[in-house]
Design an enzyme around this catalytic site. Structure first.
Site, PDB file in Angstrom:
ATOM      1  N   ASN A 185       0.896  -1.162  -0.178  1.00  9.22           N
ATOM      2  CA  ASN A 185      -0.059  -0.067   0.047  1.00  9.22           C
ATOM      3  C   ASN A 185       0.945   1.322  -0.087  1.00  9.22           C
ATOM      4  O   ASN A 185       2.068   1.201   0.336  1.00  9.22           O
ATOM      5  CB  ASN A 185      -0.934  -0.069   1.103  1.00  9.22           C
ATOM      6  CG  ASN A 185      -0.232   0.154   2.557  1.00  9.22           C
ATOM      7  OD1 ASN A 185       0.670   1.134   2.731  1.00  9.22           O
ATOM      8  ND2 ASN A 185      -0.683  -0.523   3.386  1.00  9.22           N
ATOM      9  N   ASP A 234       2.531  -8.273   8.872  1.00 12.02           N
ATOM     10  CA  ASP A 234       1.231  -7.662   8.932  1.00 12.02           C
ATOM     11  C   ASP A 234       0.101  -8.256   9.807  1.00 12.02           C
ATOM     12  O   ASP A 234      -0.915  -7.859   9.854  1.00 12.02           O
ATOM     13  CB  ASP A 234       0.813  -7.445   7.620  1.00 12.02           C
ATOM     14  CG  ASP A 234       1.492  -6.058   6.935  1.00 12.02           C
ATOM     15  OD1 ASP A 234       1.798  -5.260   7.798  1.00 12.02           O
ATOM     16  OD2 ASP A 234       1.432  -6.158   5.830  1.00 12.02           O
ATOM     17  N   ARG A 256       0.357 -11.614   2.479  1.00 13.77           N
ATOM     18  CA  ARG A 256      -0.500 -11.654   3.616  1.00 13.77           C
ATOM     19  C   ARG A 256      -1.198 -13.045   3.654  1.00 13.77           C
ATOM     20  O   ARG A 256      -1.846 -13.255   4.556  1.00 13.77           O
ATOM     21  CB  ARG A 256      -1.332 -10.439   3.771  1.00 13.77           C
ATOM     22  CG  ARG A 256      -0.573  -9.058   4.156  1.00 13.77           C
ATOM     23  CD  ARG A 256      -1.618  -8.099   4.716  1.00 13.77           C
ATOM     24  NE  ARG A 256      -2.017  -8.515   6.107  1.00 13.77           N
ATOM     25  CZ  ARG A 256      -2.916  -7.948   6.931  1.00 13.77           C
ATOM     26  NH1 ARG A 256      -3.148  -6.794   6.221  1.00 13.77           N
ATOM     27  NH2 ARG A 256      -3.272  -8.084   7.981  1.00 13.77           N
ATOM     28  N   HIS A 299      -8.334   0.242   2.542  1.00 14.28           N
ATOM     29  CA  HIS A 299      -9.088  -0.483   3.164  1.00 14.28           C
ATOM     30  C   HIS A 299     -10.550   0.756   3.682  1.00 14.28           C
ATOM     31  O   HIS A 299     -10.008   1.725   4.044  1.00 14.28           O
ATOM     32  CB  HIS A 299      -8.749  -0.904   4.271  1.00 14.28           C
ATOM     33  CG  HIS A 299      -8.075  -2.312   4.285  1.00 14.28           C
ATOM     34  ND1 HIS A 299      -6.705  -2.697   4.756  1.00 14.28           N
ATOM     35  CD2 HIS A 299      -8.321  -3.262   3.591  1.00 14.28           C
ATOM     36  CE1 HIS A 299      -6.502  -3.820   4.346  1.00 14.28           C
ATOM     37  NE2 HIS A 299      -7.139  -4.042   3.708  1.00 14.28           N
ATOM     38  N   CYS A 316      -7.168  -1.080  12.731  1.00 15.88           N
ATOM     39  CA  CYS A 316      -6.362  -2.020  11.772  1.00 15.88           C
ATOM     40  C   CYS A 316      -6.074  -3.014  13.018  1.00 15.88           C
ATOM     41  O   CYS A 316      -5.637  -4.270  12.554  1.00 15.88           O
ATOM     42  CB  CYS A 316      -5.306  -1.660  11.117  1.00 15.88           C
ATOM     43  SG  CYS A 316      -5.860  -0.406  10.015  1.00 15.88           S
ATOM     44  N   ASN A 321     -36.157  30.033 -38.662  1.00 15.19           N
ATOM     45  CA  ASN A 321     -36.737  31.095 -39.044  1.00 15.19           C
ATOM     46  C   ASN A 321     -35.684  32.467 -39.235  1.00 15.19           C
ATOM     47  O   ASN A 321     -35.592  33.024 -40.288  1.00 15.19           O
ATOM     48  CB  ASN A 321     -37.965  31.810 -37.941  1.00 15.19           C
ATOM     49  CG  ASN A 321     -38.694  32.900 -38.647  1.00 15.19           C
ATOM     50  OD1 ASN A 321     -39.527  32.464 -39.732  1.00 15.19           O
ATOM     51  ND2 ASN A 321     -38.887  33.919 -38.035  1.00 15.19           N
ATOM     52  N   HIS A 356     -30.180  23.754 -33.600  1.00 17.15           N
ATOM     53  CA  HIS A 356     -30.219  22.874 -34.760  1.00 17.15           C
ATOM     54  C   HIS A 356     -29.138  21.699 -34.757  1.00 17.15           C
ATOM     55  O   HIS A 356     -29.451  20.640 -35.363  1.00 17.15           O
ATOM     56  CB  HIS A 356     -30.372  23.712 -35.982  1.00 17.15           C
ATOM     57  CG  HIS A 356     -31.480  24.636 -35.899  1.00 17.15           C
ATOM     58  ND1 HIS A 356     -31.370  25.964 -35.697  1.00 17.15           N
ATOM     59  CD2 HIS A 356     -33.004  24.331 -35.994  1.00 17.15           C
ATOM     60  CE1 HIS A 356     -32.631  26.405 -35.845  1.00 17.15           C
ATOM     61  NE2 HIS A 356     -33.520  25.672 -36.124  1.00 17.15           N
TER      62      HIS A 356
END
Ligand code: ARG
Length: 722
Positions: free
Chosen positions: A42, A85, A110, A188, A284, A544, A658
């Site tokens: 990360n 981790d 992981r 996350h 975490c 017109n 148009h």
């Protein structure tokens, strides 16, 4: 399952209220014995490999442990060597009641943690659910229960797959609301989103796509939403452990602290900087292992809201860039995909095939994605038979709900096992299948009882001409295909258009001009008149005003009262155009006014004398109108589309009204050049996503004069520039 003190006995707690006695709450942590930043998975880990201090990490972790022990019962899982981790137990899995959905880590770095967490859950008596092998889901890091409503917020986009969400809904019997993460720093859900007691929500809105933000705003009332600033977000303010009215986190600004306190919470800060280096903080490092459902309503798999469909793409997928476009549009619209099959064409000229499973967090988003995929040539392939769903028209002029809205691309519908090509291709119409089995793009107002209309996206496909392969064709217009040309490139574009115009004229093709009165005001009328006289123009569309000002100029020398030669308003000039209208009304028509010699030059004069048909469509602001102006708009639209039929190219000159009207009626394959000083008009037309449309942002008078100059140059090369 063995009886388990950890797991509340749900059968005896009929209304499943959130446990209010904090002593009963259990949290799982894992000591940082083997913690380190060993790899980068990360953005926080970048530049931090082996830069964290184990000693400091241990002290910080112990402090957090102490704080939490004062609030809840903390359990520990034994750290495993080689899995640095593993301290981040939020990613062990997701717990509800006596069930645990084990994480499936996206990164192999992981994945080795999975068996340790699985063993722990089992040892505590949880029923462990395991997702299919290739379906990543990173536990409570990406799934957070709303503290009041009883639903689950689930994140996707980086670590967890959207397709995992229906499993959560089914296994945990809970409504799942999918939130798409779009900022990789907040990879996350728990890094940017923290539901708090009492229905409060601490979150960082820019981390989510707009659809997700809307979903959040629909579920959480404004006075309960605490949106944080980036400065707090990057200090992991949302990565907080909420126990009752306590919020434990790394560090926050005084302002935010005040805000949270005002909502009745106590903020407890404890430094976790060593863990920030790995992209984690308080939340975490913990997993709440007692989560009790608020309600026990039966939840079905549909309640995740996630829909999945399978589409097939064929063609020169790689070199045309189609495959990238397809996958990008899926994710841009909040969906996710899985490529089920991809077979590359063996030879350069042979085609490839891709089968892709698309998931979207809601039916609406799936519809958007399908619409766009079909537009680039995808076909839905998840039913045994590919038949278009047809529903009868029950009221003239009204289509069934969910009718398929047509695009400019050639479209086919599969009816009775056969692909039928639609006639009258245009955008924003319904596809009506008539009794004889033919398919036609019909405007809503043209639908009649008895028509059957295609609904949904099954059995519909668009046929795109192979883009990259068709180089010979592409080159003609290729530099224009870039979309919008600004001043610098005008001359280049003019050369190209002049060349095209010559070719169309010389082979008896059809050029349609649609134009607004600015053509006259900017001095372009004589040039447009030249184009008509020289046979370049086969049909003219306008309102017109263009006719009025053109005839005002030829008969009185002014355009809306301004003398174009001198650039000044003439006295009483503002009445000129009304006088012209009045005169033409007296003659009865523009043709008659020309025949009578009232109009002797100009655009309308050339149309009449060269038998170039024109249609003048009326509008609410018209003066007069001229006898030729069609004030019945439905009739005017019909006449316009009649003129457009068979066109090779349409030159749209300075009329938003148009130009866009014409764009809507024109099928793909017709070259369109849109010239306007307003980039917005040009972009809108050039956005048709095909190489055939090009926008030129410039003064239309200047454009026409350059164009005519170029055509003359091509006719008599020697006389150039004199
Ligand atoms: N380095 C870990 C990873 O990238 C950090 C995990 C943080 N956990 C969390 N629930 N946000 O996976």
């Amino acid at each position: 399952m063995m009886s388990n003190p950890n797991v509340p006995n749900l059968a005896n707690s009929p209304n499943y209220l959130l446990l209010s006695m904090t002593a009963q709450l259990n949290y799982l942590m894992c000591a940082p014995d083997h913690y380190d930043v060993d790899y980068v998975i990360n953005p926080w880990m970048e530049g931090n490999v082996h830069k964290s201090s184990r000693d400091r990490a241990v002290v910080q972790w112990q402090k957090l442990h102490e704080v939490l022990k004062g609030l809840v019962n903390v359990e520990l899982v034994t750290p495993a060597k080689g899995w640095p981790d593993m301290v981040f137990t939020a990613n062990a899995g997701l717990v509800l009641g006596d069930k645990a959905v084990l994480s499936r880590f996206l990164h192999k770095e992981r994945q080795g943690e999975e068996p340790y967490f699985k063993a722990w859950f089992e040892s505590k008596g949880f029923t462990v659910f395991e997702l299919p092998k290739d379906l990543p889901f990173e536990g409570a890091g990406d799934a957070l229960f709303d503290r009041n409503g009883g639903w689950l917020w689930a994140g996707y986009g980086f670590r967890s797959e959207l397709d995992a969400h229906p499993y959560l809904a089914k296994w945990l019997d809970v409504e799942v609301l999918s939130l798409r993460l779009i900022d990789n720093r907040f990879y996350h859900l728990d890094t940017c989103f923290c539901p708090l007691t009492g229905g409060y929500l601490l979150y960082y809105p820019p981390a989510f796509d707009s659809y997700s933000n809307r979903l959040i705003e629909m579920r959480v009332p404004a006075d309960k939403r605490i949106a944080i600033e980036e400065a707090d977000a990057v200090n992991f303010a949302c990565n907080a452990v909420n126990v009752d009215r306590n919020v434990v986190m790394n560090k926050i600004s005084d302002r935010l602290k005040q805000q949270i306190t005002n909502c009745g919470f106590t903020v407890i800060e404890t430094p976790l900087t060593e863990f920030l280096k790995a992209g984690g903080a308080a939340k975490c490092l913990t997993l709440r292992t007692i989560e009790v459902p608020v309600t026990n309503e039966q939840v079905t798999i549909e309640q995740s809201g996630v829909e999945a469909r399978i589409v097939e793409l064929r063609g020169h997928l790689l070199d045309s860039g189609i495959i990238n476009r397809a996958l990008d549009l899926v994710t841009d619209n909040g969906g996710s995909f899985q490529v089920l099959e991809f077979s590359l064409g063996e030879q350069r000229q042979s085609t490839s095939l891709a089968r892709i499973r698309i998931s979207a967090p809601s039916h609406d988003l799936m519809e958007t994605i399908m619409g766009e995929l079909i537009e680039i040539g995808a076909v839905l392939q998840d039913r045994d038979t590919c038949a278009a769903n047809l529903e009868p028209v029950l009221q003239d002029g009204v289509a069934p709900d969910d009718f398929y809205v047509s695009t400019i691309y050639p479209t086919e519908a599969c009816v009775d096992g056969e692909w039928i090509r639609c006639t009258n291709q245009r955008m924003d119409a319904a596809i009506a299948i008539s009794a004889d089995g033919s398919a036609k793009c019909k405007l809503l107002r043209d639908l009649v009882v008895g028509d059957r209309v295609v609904v949904g996206y099954d059995g519909v496909r668009t046929v795109r001409k192979p883009e990259a392969r068709d180089t010979a064709k592409k080159e003609e217009f290729s530099f224009m295909g870039a979309g919008v040309s600004s001043e610098r490139r005008v001359e280049l574009v003019v050369e190209q258009i002049a060349w095209e115009l010559r070719q169309i004229r010389d082979r008896g093709g059809k050029l349609v001009i649609s134009c607004g009165p600015v053509v006259v005001h900017t001095g372009g009328a004589p040039h447009l008149a030249y184009l008509i006289r020289e046979g370049y123009v086969q049909s003219m569309l306008g309102g017109n005003a263009i006719a009025v000002h053109d005839m005002e100029q030829s008969s009185m020398g002014t355009s809306l009262g301004v003398d174009l030669k001198r650039g000044v308003s003439v006295k009483g000039g503002h009445r000129h155009h009304l006088k012209v209208i009045n005169s033409v009304r007296r003659y009865g028509s523009i043709h008659k006014a020309v025949e009578a010699g009232f109009v002797k030059t100009g655009v309308m004069y050339e149309c009449v004398t060269n038998n170039v048909p024109f249609v003048l469509a009326g509008s609410i602001r018209d003066d007069g109108p001229l006898p030729d102006t069609v004030m019945d708009l439905l009739e005017a639209q019909r006449l316009y589309s009649e003129q457009i039929r068979g066109a090779d190219m349409i030159l749209m000159l300075s009329s938003m009204l148009h130009s866009i009207g014409v764009g809507n009626m024109t099928p793909a394959g017709v070259k369109m050049v849109c010239v306007d000083i307003n980039p917005a008009v040009v972009t809108k037309l050039a956005d048709r996503g095909s190489v055939e449309s090009v926008g030129v942002v410039t003064d239309v008078g200047l454009f026409l004069s350059l164009l005519v100059q170029q055509l003359k140059k091509m006719d008599s090369p020697v006389a150039v520039g004199v």
